[in-house]
Motif scaffolding. Structure first.
Motif, PDB file in Angstrom:
ATOM      1  N   ILE A  47       0.854  -1.183   0.000  1.00  0.00           N
ATOM      2  CA  ILE A  47       0.000   0.000   0.000  1.00  0.00           C
ATOM      3  C   ILE A  47       0.893   1.238   0.000  1.00  0.00           C
ATOM      4  N   THR A  48       0.806   2.023  -1.073  1.00  0.00           N
ATOM      5  CA  THR A  48       1.538   3.293  -1.166  1.00  0.00           C
ATOM      6  C   THR A  48       0.538   4.430  -1.079  1.00  0.00           C
ATOM      7  N   VAL A  49       0.786   5.362  -0.180  1.00  0.00           N
ATOM      8  CA  VAL A  49      -0.057   6.552  -0.069  1.00  0.00           C
ATOM      9  C   VAL A  49       0.666   7.731  -0.695  1.00  0.00           C
ATOM     10  N   SER A 106      -0.512   2.921   5.387  1.00  0.00           N
ATOM     11  CA  SER A 106       0.385   2.614   4.274  1.00  0.00           C
ATOM     12  C   SER A 106       1.612   1.814   4.681  1.00  0.00           C
ATOM     13  N   THR A 165       6.941   3.743   5.428  1.00  0.00           N
ATOM     14  CA  THR A 165       6.174   4.438   6.468  1.00  0.00           C
ATOM     15  C   THR A 165       6.797   4.235   7.844  1.00  0.00           C
TER      16      THR A 165
END
Length: 277
Positions: free
Chosen positions: A45-47, A228, A245
């Motif tokens: 998960i990349t924010v 993330s 993160t």
């Protein structure tokens, strides 16, 4: 002025998405993306974090070809998006689902029919009415609604639901595509804090269950830090932070918001993004 963190992009054969020196201009005066290079690894998960107008939505829309770069290369799931024809993009988008800030449901349709429309890219011919969809697809749509906790709302009009419920329907619609990549453009910006937490928890659980590659744009630092695996900070169309993160302090994340390079450009890009959403 924000101190730019060291941004490295080691080559990996496993990346799902790759941007190489991508620039996007709107007209002569607005640069929405400025020589962006980044890789997105599978099952993570990349924010994308930054102010409105920083380039987050523009970057997302380049991943599946909703927008084309002015310069540079983009590869998604092995497809050169910047060079792809209409047929190639149509096939790619079957594997890349997208969730929007304003849900993009058809209010007059039932919840179940809205979920079924997520598979339109794989069906032949028009579908007018719920029972024009195959029975097996309707059954799968019900399963996805149960998964997001809304099976009991299947035959209600979509516009009778709360904002949080509508976003969960949009997630079910995305999942029925059986995507490999999930893009989420400010998925909780229109929701209250309780609904936001519910939607983020759902996205986290489903991304892990389905081994999805998720790229999500957000404004909220606290949510980004809790949601993330990696944060990509954008300012004025440039990447100014690219870190795991776990290695970022809240102060690092908030520093992305310290400065905006060109207020006029931000206003112009926001107008473009609003027109395209």
């Amino acid at each position: 002025m924000l101190p730019v963190h060291s941004v490295s992009h080691p080559h990996s054969n496993a990346e799902v998405i790759r941007f190489t020196d991508v620039t996007k201009r709107f007209g002569e005066n607005v640069t929405a993306l400025d020589s962006v290079s980044a890789e997105f690894q599978p099952n993570r998960i990349t924010v994308l974090l930054g102010l409105s107008g920083s380039g987050k939505s523009t970057l997302l829309r380049h991943i599946n070809g909703l927008q084309r770069p002015s310069a540079g290369e983009i590869t998604t799931l092995g497809t050169r998006v910047d060079l792809a024809g209409t047929g190639q993009l149509r096939r790619l988008r079957r594997d890349v689902a997208m969730i929007f800030q304003h849900f993009n449901l058809v209010g007059s349709m039932t919840v179940l029919e809205n979920v079924c429309t997520g598979r339109l890219g794989s069906l032949r011919g028009p579908r007018m009415g719920l029972f024009m969809f195959p029975r097996t697809l309707r059954a799968e749509a019900m399963e996805q609604l149960a998964r997001v906790g809304l099976a009991d709302k299947a035959f209600q009009r979509a516009d009778t639901l709360s904002g949080g419920q509508q976003q969960r329907v949009a997630i079910a619609r995305a999942l029925i595509q059986r995507p490999k990549v999930l893009l989420a453009d400010e998925p909780v910006a229109s929701l209250d804090p309780v609904s936001s937490a519910s939607v983020i928890d759902l996205l986290t659980r489903i991304s892990h269950e389905e081994n999805l590659t998720v790229v999500c744009s957000l404004h909220q630092v606290e949510i980004a830090l809790g949601f993330s695996d990696r944060i990509l900070g954008l300012q004025g169309g440039r990447v100014v932070l690219d870190e795991e993160t776990a290695d970022i302090s809240p102060e690092d994340a908030y520093s992305i918001y310290d400065r905006v390079a060109n207020p006029a450009s931000v206003a112009d890009e926001s107008r473009f993004e609003a027109a395209l959403s």
